[in-house]
Structures are given as structure tokens and as C-alpha cells.
Motif scaffolding. Structure first.
Motif, mmCIF file in Angstrom:
data_model
loop_
_atom_site.group_PDB
_atom_site.id
_atom_site.type_symbol
_atom_site.label_atom_id
_atom_site.label_comp_id
_atom_site.label_asym_id
_atom_site.label_seq_id
_atom_site.Cartn_x
_atom_site.Cartn_y
_atom_site.Cartn_z
ATOM 1 N N VAL A 53 0.890 -1.157 0.000
ATOM 2 C CA VAL A 53 0.000 0.000 0.000
ATOM 3 C C VAL A 53 0.931 1.210 0.000
ATOM 4 C CG1 VAL A 53 -1.810 1.274 1.209
ATOM 5 C CG2 VAL A 53 -1.812 -1.240 1.248
ATOM 6 N N GLY B 211 1.371 5.193 -0.255
ATOM 7 C CA GLY B 211 0.773 6.515 -0.107
ATOM 8 C C GLY B 211 1.596 7.549 -0.847
ATOM 9 N N GLY C 132 -2.907 10.840 0.411
ATOM 10 C CA GLY C 132 -2.408 9.478 0.182
ATOM 11 C C GLY C 132 -1.454 9.026 1.269
ATOM 12 N N THR D 165 -2.585 6.264 4.204
ATOM 13 C CA THR D 165 -1.814 5.024 4.315
ATOM 14 C C THR D 165 -1.318 4.821 5.747
ATOM 15 O OG1 THR D 165 -1.192 5.145 1.993
ATOM 16 C CG2 THR D 165 0.220 3.815 3.411
ATOM 17 N N LYS D 166 -0.825 5.890 6.357
ATOM 18 C CA LYS D 166 -0.360 5.796 7.754
ATOM 19 C C LYS D 166 -1.514 5.502 8.697
ATOM 20 C CE LYS D 166 3.767 8.573 7.334
ATOM 21 N NZ LYS D 166 4.535 9.726 7.782
ATOM 22 N N GLU E 145 -2.395 1.798 8.449
ATOM 23 C CA GLU E 145 -1.331 1.006 9.078
ATOM 24 C C GLU E 145 -1.413 1.067 10.602
ATOM 25 O OE1 GLU E 145 3.487 0.442 8.691
ATOM 26 O OE2 GLU E 145 2.645 2.418 8.279
ATOM 27 N N PHE F 260 3.427 -1.145 4.061
ATOM 28 C CA PHE F 260 2.938 0.216 3.871
ATOM 29 C C PHE F 260 4.148 1.117 3.665
ATOM 30 C CE2 PHE F 260 -0.257 -1.985 6.287
ATOM 31 C CZ PHE F 260 -1.459 -1.532 5.774
ATOM 32 N N ASP G 244 5.327 5.238 2.735
ATOM 33 C CA ASP G 244 5.087 6.655 2.468
ATOM 34 C C ASP G 244 5.958 7.015 1.280
ATOM 35 O OD1 ASP G 244 5.327 9.420 2.338
ATOM 36 O OD2 ASP G 244 5.766 9.687 4.464
ATOM 37 N N VAL H 268 -2.302 5.008 -3.301
ATOM 38 C CA VAL H 268 -3.313 5.876 -2.695
ATOM 39 C C VAL H 268 -2.880 7.318 -2.942
ATOM 40 C CG1 VAL H 268 -4.580 6.467 -0.596
ATOM 41 C CG2 VAL H 268 -3.707 4.131 -0.903
ATOM 42 N N ILE I 199 -10.527 0.037 0.787
ATOM 43 C CA ILE I 199 -9.240 -0.654 0.904
ATOM 44 C C ILE I 199 -9.353 -1.903 1.772
ATOM 45 C CG2 ILE I 199 -8.177 0.576 2.862
ATOM 46 C CD1 ILE I 199 -5.594 0.622 1.046
#
Length: 179
Positions: free
Chosen positions: A5, A7, A19, A23-24, A27, A41, A43, A64, A148
Motif C-alpha cells: 500500500v 501513499g 495518500g 496510508t499511515k 497502518e 505500507f 510513504d 493511494v 481498501i
């Protein structure tokens, strides 16, 4: 299968950072399990083509990001396969987006792009040096979360909610860490 995933976004440009923050948030709020798959995940910020070696190391990637679409409303959520991108979608709303699209297309040319899904939301504000997410984007986050989680479940992941951080909590934590 190795799932990523990713971001994407510039957190210093308001909604443009959704994004990364989303994502964070996923997670931190969920614990994922699969007997046969792994989930990571990342960044990706605005790194675009510098992410190619990372992306190529996975079998399936979910990017994302904020996107733009013809006749769309702020906070509309889109989820689609990169190979079947709707004609109404374009990634021309910010500095990084063209680069991410080009990165995925270049990876296609050399055969390194894994199966790729895009989870995108229409931003309201892309203001330089603004860390605040718009209320509209915040209201769109539950839809993104539902999408998601459903997709990861379809890939064979089970999940458990372990925390309840909001998207604002995540964005504010990032701002505190930097300043």
C-alpha cells in the motif's frame, strides 16, 4: 503474494497529502494477517520514479493518492485497476501526479510493474504550505477505508482494528514531528 500500500502526495500542500496520511492511518489502526501473503505500507511522498525499485519488489500494489476526474465532486472516491483507468480520470492536479503516472508507465515498458490498483480521492485544497486537510476530504476517508479493507480482504487478508486514529490525528502528528 507480496502486497504494497503506497501513499503518494505532498503533505505540505493540504489535501495533496491525503495518500500519505491515509496510508499511515490504515497502518496504525489495523493489524493485518494472512497465512500466505505479506503486506507493507510505504510513504512514497513525491518520490515518483525513485520508487520504481521498491514497487518492482511487490506482486500487487495499491497506490493511494488524490486524483482529478471530469465532472467529479470534491471527495469523490475512485478505485480502479491501472490497466483499466477510466477515461474521465487524469493525474494532472499537482506536481507529483504526472511523475507517478509516468513512473508506472515506464515500469510497464520494462515489465517491472506489478498488478496495480489506484485508490484516489478528489481534493478540495492544494495550497502550498498548508498542512490542514479540508472537511470534505475528511468526510471521504471512511469511504476510502471501506474500499481498501474490502480489497485487502478479497486478497486473503484478515484484519483487526487495534486503534482509532482519525485522518486529522495522523496529519497533526506529522506536523508536530516536523516542527
Amino acid at each position: 503474494m507480496r502486497v504494497l500500500v503506497l501513499g503518494i502526495g505532498n503533505v505540505m500542500f493540504a489535501d495533496e497529502g491525503i495518500g500519505v496520511h491515509f496510508t499511515k492511518m490504515i497502518e496504525k489502526n489495523f493489524k493485518f494477517k494472512s497465512p500466505e501473503h505479506t503486506l507493507s505500507f510505504v510513504d512514497g511522498g513525491t518520490l515518483a520514479n525513485l520508487l520504481s525499485p521498491i514497487i518492482a519488489d511487490f506482486d500487487h500494489v495499491i497506490v493511494v493518492d488524490c486524483i482529478d476526474a471530469d465532472e467529479a465532486n470534491i471527495a469523490d472516491v475512485y478505485f480502479f485497476d491501472f490497466e483499466d483507468m477510466p477515461k474521465s480520470i487524469n493525474w494532472s492536479g499537482s506536481a507529483h501526479e504526472i511523475e507517478m503516472l509516468q513512473t508506472l508507465e515506464m515500469m510497464d515498458l520494462v515489465g517491472d510493474r506489478p498488478q496495480t490498483k489506484i485508490l484516489g480521492i478528489i481534493p478540495k485544497r492544494i495550497d502550498p504550505m498548508s498542512f490542514e486537510l479540508s472537511n470534505e476530504i475528511k468526510k471521504g476517508v471512511p469511504v476510502m477505508q471501506k474500499v481498501i479493507l474490502k480489497h485487502l480482504e478479497s486478497l486473503g487478508f484478515k484484519y483487526e482494528k487495534v486503534a482509532d486514529f482519525s485522518i486529522s490525528d495522523i496529519a497533526n502528528d506529522w506536523k508536530k514531528e516536523q516542527f
